[in-house]
Design a protein around this motif. Structure first.
Motif, PDB file in Angstrom:
ATOM      1  N   GLU A 158       0.305 -13.521   6.355  1.00 33.69           N
ATOM      2  CA  GLU A 158       0.134 -13.267   4.925  1.00 33.69           C
ATOM      3  C   GLU A 158       1.450 -13.460   4.181  1.00 33.69           C
ATOM      4  OE1 GLU A 158      -1.893  -9.499   4.134  1.00 33.69           O
ATOM      5  OE2 GLU A 158      -2.569  -9.528   6.217  1.00 33.69           O
ATOM      6  N   ALA A 217      -0.435   2.633   7.731  1.00 33.24           N
ATOM      7  CA  ALA A 217      -1.512   2.157   6.851  1.00 33.24           C
ATOM      8  C   ALA A 217      -2.033   3.262   5.934  1.00 33.24           C
ATOM      9  CB  ALA A 217      -2.649   1.586   7.692  1.00 33.24           C
ATOM     10  N   LEU A 273      -4.628   0.280   0.041  1.00 34.68           N
ATOM     11  CA  LEU A 273      -5.683  -0.479   0.724  1.00 34.68           C
ATOM     12  C   LEU A 273      -5.915  -0.029   2.152  1.00 34.68           C
ATOM     13  CD1 LEU A 273      -4.878  -4.089  -0.563  1.00 34.68           C
ATOM     14  CD2 LEU A 273      -6.483  -2.406  -1.513  1.00 34.68           C
ATOM     15  N   THR A 283      -0.770   3.382   2.253  1.00 33.91           N
ATOM     16  CA  THR A 283      -1.041   2.288   1.317  1.00 33.91           C
ATOM     17  C   THR A 283      -2.376   2.530   0.616  1.00 33.91           C
ATOM     18  OG1 THR A 283      -2.283   0.864   2.838  1.00 33.91           O
ATOM     19  CG2 THR A 283       0.119   0.723   2.925  1.00 33.91           C
ATOM     20  N   SER A 335       4.149  -7.717  -1.741  1.00 35.70           N
ATOM     21  CA  SER A 335       2.930  -7.872  -0.945  1.00 35.70           C
ATOM     22  C   SER A 335       2.869  -6.661  -0.031  1.00 35.70           C
ATOM     23  CB  SER A 335       2.956  -9.172  -0.135  1.00 35.70           C
ATOM     24  OG  SER A 335       1.765  -9.317   0.618  1.00 35.70           O
ATOM     25  N   ASP A 336       2.355  -5.558  -0.578  1.00 37.59           N
ATOM     26  CA  ASP A 336       2.563  -4.252   0.063  1.00 37.59           C
ATOM     27  C   ASP A 336       1.299  -3.432   0.252  1.00 37.59           C
ATOM     28  OD1 ASP A 336       2.060  -3.676  -2.596  1.00 37.59           O
ATOM     29  OD2 ASP A 336       3.584  -2.108  -2.716  1.00 37.59           O
ATOM     30  N   ASN A 337       0.129  -4.041   0.011  1.00 35.96           N
ATOM     31  CA  ASN A 337      -1.140  -3.314   0.156  1.00 35.96           C
ATOM     32  C   ASN A 337      -1.201  -2.043  -0.705  1.00 35.96           C
ATOM     33  OD1 ASN A 337      -2.554  -4.931   2.286  1.00 35.96           O
ATOM     34  ND2 ASN A 337      -0.695  -4.421   3.417  1.00 35.96           N
ATOM     35  N   SER A 373      -0.308  -5.507   6.702  1.00 36.85           N
ATOM     36  CA  SER A 373      -0.395  -6.962   6.627  1.00 36.85           C
ATOM     37  C   SER A 373      -0.083  -7.608   7.974  1.00 36.85           C
ATOM     38  CB  SER A 373       0.574  -7.500   5.577  1.00 36.85           C
ATOM     39  OG  SER A 373       0.205  -7.097   4.285  1.00 36.85           O
ATOM     40  N   ARG A 425      -4.274  -0.496   4.896  1.00 36.18           N
ATOM     41  CA  ARG A 425      -4.130  -1.576   5.868  1.00 36.18           C
ATOM     42  C   ARG A 425      -2.681  -1.989   5.993  1.00 36.18           C
ATOM     43  NH1 ARG A 425      -3.561  -6.807   4.111  1.00 36.18           N
ATOM     44  NH2 ARG A 425      -4.615  -7.611   5.948  1.00 36.18           N
TER      45      ARG A 425
END
Length: 248
Positions: free
Chosen positions: A217, A204, A209, A207, A240-242, A213, A211
């Motif tokens: 999601e 995490a 964000l 990334t 979709s990779d934060n 996933s 986080r």
């Protein structure tokens, strides 16, 4: 996003993203065909679905991939959506280590060749229903290797991304859409299967964000791309990779 009456094949459906997608498609009324190799995990996934067709198969074996399609047609008579989700890293071996070519072949067979083969088997049926394909790729296909020993996996996913575009071009004139999703880190059994020792909390940090996933999601994105809401979308690789890609 109703899929009532639609027939959806999902490979790698015994856990993680595939199991979540199977559950969501089933809740939306689809007849789901869940494909995987682990009987116990398949049973757990099937328990979350409404009367699924469970096919225990190793899709890297051509005859077993053919059986997936044959059993689907025998039971339901059609195919509306193919979700090529099966993938992973059977073994991490660096370019200078013994066994690198066998590892390369194993990774390519699982992540790319089996997708191409199953696509060719399902395509005639998808043409009849004006269906579509969603390939689950990975950010590994568009970013530098995230650790030593995963070159084969990165190359396979890059190949899958371009195959998605090629298939979209070739099948588009028949009304069949083909798209891909590239997740960043997702909390599944991927690390465990690949025998990685770091945690998802460690990942995490890489990334934007900060986080990781959850499988649901990515499953929701699969359903969107497979639905009529995305009827104008084809040849796309959806991240979709934060924020993993823009962090690197």
């Amino acid at each position: 996003m109703s899929f009532t009456g639609k027939v959806v094949i999902i490979t790698g459906a015994s856990s993680g993203i595939g199991a979540s997608a199977a559950e969501l498609f089933s809740k939306e009324g689809a007849h789901v065909v869940i494909v995987g190799r682990n009987q116990d995990l398949l049973a757990a996934s099937a328990a979350q679905c409404n009367s699924p067709l469970v096919v225990r198969a190793d899709i890297t074996i051509e005859s077993e991939a053919q059986r997936v399609v044959d059993e689907t047609i025998k039971k339901f008579g059609q195919i509306d959506v193919l979700v090529n989700n099966a993938g992973g890293i059977p073994l991490t071996i660096g370019l200078l280590e013994d066994g690198v070519m066998q590892a390369f072949d194993d990774v390519m067979n699982l992540n790319l060749r089996s997708v191409v083969h199953l696509t060719t088997l399902a395509a005639p049926h998808l043409i009849k229903t004006k269906g579509n394909i969603v390939n689950v790729s990975a950010m590994a296909g568009v970013t530098p290797p995230f650790r030593p020993g995963v070159t084969s996996y990165c190359v396979a996913k890059a190949g899958l991304n371009h195959f998605t575009v090629c298939a979209a071009v070739e099948l588009g004139s028949y009304g069949v859409r083909v798209n891909a999703i590239s997740p960043g880190p997702v909390r599944t059994n991927f690390k465990q299967n690949a025998k990685f020792t770091d945690t998802y909390e460690d990942t995490a940090k890489f990334t934007i964000l900060k986080r990781v996933s959850e499988p649901e999601e990515i499953a929701n994105l699969i359903l969107f791309l497979a639905s009529s809401r995305a009827k104008g979308v084809t040849g796309v690789n959806w991240y979709s990779d934060n924020g993993f890609a823009i962090q690197h």
